[in-house]
Design a protein around this motif. Sequence first.
Motif, PDB file in Angstrom:
ATOM      1  N   ILE A 108     -19.826 -11.375 -38.067  1.00  0.00           N
ATOM      2  CA  ILE A 108     -20.163 -10.695 -39.402  1.00  0.00           C
ATOM      3  C   ILE A 108     -19.584  -9.121 -39.198  1.00  0.00           C
ATOM      4  O   ILE A 108     -18.947  -8.691 -40.228  1.00  0.00           O
ATOM      5  CB  ILE A 108     -21.680 -10.601 -39.430  1.00  0.00           C
ATOM      6  CG1 ILE A 108     -22.196 -11.811 -39.881  1.00  0.00           C
ATOM      7  CG2 ILE A 108     -22.002  -9.700 -40.620  1.00  0.00           C
ATOM      8  CD1 ILE A 108     -23.876 -11.979 -39.560  1.00  0.00           C
TER       9      ILE A 108
ATOM     10  N   ARG B 215     -28.900 -11.527 -38.467  1.00  0.00           N
ATOM     11  CA  ARG B 215     -28.267 -11.534 -39.714  1.00  0.00           C
ATOM     12  C   ARG B 215     -28.512 -10.335 -40.551  1.00  0.00           C
ATOM     13  O   ARG B 215     -27.878  -9.560 -41.158  1.00  0.00           O
ATOM     14  CB  ARG B 215     -28.341 -12.810 -40.355  1.00  0.00           C
ATOM     15  CG  ARG B 215     -27.508 -12.755 -41.815  1.00  0.00           C
ATOM     16  CD  ARG B 215     -28.099 -13.982 -42.943  1.00  0.00           C
ATOM     17  NE  ARG B 215     -29.340 -13.825 -43.019  1.00  0.00           N
ATOM     18  CZ  ARG B 215     -30.424 -14.683 -43.512  1.00  0.00           C
ATOM     19  NH1 ARG B 215     -29.964 -15.922 -43.368  1.00  0.00           N
ATOM     20  NH2 ARG B 215     -31.668 -14.462 -43.723  1.00  0.00           N
TER      21      ARG B 215
ATOM     22  N   THR C 135     -22.971 -16.714 -43.035  1.00  0.00           N
ATOM     23  CA  THR C 135     -24.514 -16.517 -42.632  1.00  0.00           C
ATOM     24  C   THR C 135     -25.197 -17.391 -43.496  1.00  0.00           C
ATOM     25  O   THR C 135     -26.473 -17.755 -43.217  1.00  0.00           O
ATOM     26  CB  THR C 135     -24.709 -15.201 -42.835  1.00  0.00           C
ATOM     27  OG1 THR C 135     -24.354 -14.764 -43.933  1.00  0.00           O
ATOM     28  CG2 THR C 135     -24.089 -14.403 -41.803  1.00  0.00           C
TER      29      THR C 135
END
Length: 194
Positions: free
Chosen positions: A44, A85, A105
């Motif tokens: 991410i 996340r 995600t």
Amino acid sequence: MSSKDLQPEQLKIWLAAVVRKDAAAFRALYDATSTKLFGFALRILVKRESAEEVLQESFVNIWNNAGSYQDSLAAPMTWMTTIVRNKAFDYLRRVDHDVEIDADTFDKEVVNAMESADPTPLEALQLTDDAKALAHCLGRLEGLHRQAIALSFYHDLSHSEVAEQMKLPIGTIKTWIRRGLERLKTCLGKLGTI
């Protein structure tokens, strides 16, 4: 890390011990899961330093909130991945308000990959343009609206179950989900994906 260490039952045992502030169990949980969770954060955030910071924040959160884990709602790895996340998204928002959130995600394959005993499941994931667009649009929703939609669609909870989970009236949840879906449709329409 052995595949035994990532078995949900073992992770549940360690989480239960962490509730009692058992440092040895926390260390075992960290040793068994940190590599995968770091890889997830890195996917991410891209930058190692950022992923390391988010991983540390996530494990502090896990230590402090292990008692809130409910095995009826999610597997341990899913719960911890959600924490990572959320911390990663919070970090991105602090750093850059216009950042696009990585779509993987929100992809069911990520959850399956994170729970897999394979050493590097994230390498096999392929992001589609539609998944990227969906993540971008989800990232633009208000946090509680996004959470209501995620619980409903990604955890397959009914409106009443979402209301119970979020400790809010069912009418509020229905409204948030309806409005959130309308905003998603509009956003996706502007991006040309629907």
